[in-house]
Design a protein around this motif. Structure first.
Motif, short mmCIF file in Angstrom:
data_model
loop_
_atom_site.label_atom_id
_atom_site.label_comp_id
_atom_site.label_asym_id
_atom_site.label_seq_id
_atom_site.Cartn_x
_atom_site.Cartn_y
_atom_site.Cartn_z
N UNK A 239 -12.42 12.72 39.11
CA UNK A 239 -13.72 12.11 39.40
C UNK A 239 -14.30 12.69 40.68
N UNK A 240 -13.47 12.79 41.72
CA UNK A 240 -13.94 13.34 42.99
C UNK A 240 -14.25 14.83 42.85
N UNK A 241 -13.43 15.56 42.10
CA UNK A 241 -13.67 16.99 41.91
C UNK A 241 -15.03 17.23 41.24
N UNK A 242 -15.35 16.42 40.23
CA UNK A 242 -16.64 16.54 39.56
C UNK A 242 -17.77 16.26 40.53
N UNK A 243 -17.60 15.26 41.35
CA UNK A 243 -18.63 14.92 42.34
C UNK A 243 -18.80 16.04 43.36
N UNK A 244 -17.70 16.65 43.77
CA UNK A 244 -17.77 17.74 44.75
C UNK A 244 -18.50 18.95 44.18
N UNK A 245 -18.31 19.22 42.88
CA UNK A 245 -19.03 20.32 42.25
C UNK A 245 -20.53 20.05 42.25
N UNK A 246 -20.90 18.81 41.97
CA UNK A 246 -22.32 18.45 41.99
C UNK A 246 -22.91 18.61 43.39
N UNK A 247 -22.19 18.13 44.39
CA UNK A 247 -22.68 18.23 45.76
C UNK A 247 -22.78 19.69 46.21
N UNK A 248 -21.84 20.51 45.78
CA UNK A 248 -21.81 21.91 46.21
C UNK A 248 -22.91 22.74 45.56
N UNK A 249 -23.48 22.25 44.45
CA UNK A 249 -24.54 22.97 43.76
C UNK A 249 -25.88 22.23 43.82
N UNK A 250 -25.95 21.22 44.66
CA UNK A 250 -27.12 20.35 44.69
C UNK A 250 -28.37 21.06 45.20
N UNK A 251 -29.47 20.87 44.51
CA UNK A 251 -30.78 21.31 45.01
C UNK A 251 -31.81 20.25 44.65
N UNK A 252 -32.74 20.01 45.55
CA UNK A 252 -33.84 19.08 45.31
C UNK A 252 -35.07 19.67 46.01
#
Length: 330
Positions: A117-130
């Motif tokens: 769960x945390x690994x998936x969240x870290x991938x999202x944060x590491x590729x985040x753009x807004x």
């Protein structure tokens, strides 16, 4: 460490994340300037603000582009264009200094102790753009981002901005705390710093290249595995130095979905952070002026905006080589 009135630029004013803002479109337009140099483990300088929500699709990739860029020659002076009054402004962009950004944003051995769960969240944060909120992960920076435009009011020339909107860019980077400097003998320092180890060594090296090449004149990138951000802890004006106040934009973002607005995030005590803790560091890139051999030069750096705790590291085990001294009484 203190800062003299005679340093170049305008004196920095403290900016803190507003307590009531939508992270999808935030920022109050206030700006700081940064003007001193770190020569030890103690902090350096800094500048503005903003933050956001989360939703991206992770990608898997590979490559060692930062290592290649490190070996490329660095131009002595960045490209510039004239602006009002005959001054010059750097026109280098993220893309011109990093034409082939790394695709390695997370290394498996850096996250092997975390659950899925945390690994998936870290991938999202590491590729985040807004783009609407001008927020980008360090490994997904806006290619056209460059130093902002000079203006007599709301000057953005010392902050990395989106040239389409003129708004400062907020940079997200996930990593483990390596070192912190906020107080000395329990008293808040004028300048604070935090050093983290990103989840990708290649990304850390790419960050060093970016800072080196966006300085003027451009510097030779140093080999590194860390990212450091600074922060003024005291408000300043043109004539009076104020008392330093401990940085308090620290949040508990461990629950998934908790990265919303700052006022909706639970607070976390800065004193409870320790080396090894996993955090999301929100920062912006700024530049400060220093005199070198009777010439004024600018140096790019990161300014700390907020710290959000993502995972608490286990307490270090006591040193087995240390044993109590029988009969000791002083």
């Amino acid at each position: 460490m203190t800062k003299s009135k005679n340093d170049a630029g305008t004196d920095p004013t403290e900016t803190r994340p507003p307590k009531k803002m939508r992270l999808a479109n935030t920022g109050d337009g206030r700006e700081d300037q940064v003007i001193s140099e770190n020569t030890s483990d103690e902090p350096e300088q800094i500048e503005n603000e903003r933050a956001v929500e989360i939703s991206t699709q992770p990608k898997q990739d590979g490559g060692q582009q930062a290592a290649k860029q490190l070996s490329q020659p660095v131009s002595a002076v960045p490209k510039t264009t004239k602006r009002g009054g005959g001054a010059t402004q750097a026109t280098n962009t993220v893309q011109t200094v990093l034409p082939s950004p790394t695709k390695i944003l997370i290394e498996d051995d850096e996250v092997e102790d975390y659950d899925e769960v945390l690994k998936t969240r870290l991938r999202k944060l590491s590729e985040y753009t807004n783009p609407k909120a001008s927020v980008y992960a360090l490994g997904k920076l806006l290619p056209t981002a460059t130093w902002g435009q000079y203006k007599a009011i709301r000057d953005r020339s010392k902050v990395l901005c989106d040239p389409a909107t003129g708004e400062p860019i907020t940079i997200w980077v996930v990593g483990k705390i390596a070192k912190m400097w906020f107080t000395k003998f329990g008293i808040p320092e004028n300048q604070a710093s935090i050093t983290i180890m990103p989840l990708s060594k290649t990304l850390a090296q790419q960050s060093a290249i970016l800072l080196a090449k966006l300085s003027s004149p451009a510097l030779t990138p140093q080999s590194t595995q860390i990212v450091r951000a600074m922060k003024w802890q005291n408000g300043k004006n043109s004539s009076v130095d104020t008392k330093a106040i401990l940085f308090d934009a620290v949040y508990d973002a461990r629950p998934e979905g908790s990265l919303k607005t700052y006022d909706e995030r639970p607070l976390w005590s800065l004193s409870d952070l320790k080396p090894g803790d996993l955090i999301l560091l929100e920062m912006k890139m700024t530049r400060y002026t220093k005199k070198v051999d009777d010439k004024w030069e600018s140096r790019a750096q990161y300014e700390m905006m907020a710290i959000s705790l993502l995972n608490i590291a286990p307490m270090p085990e006591p040193d087995e080589g240390v044993s109590p001294i029988d009969g000791l009484a002083i």
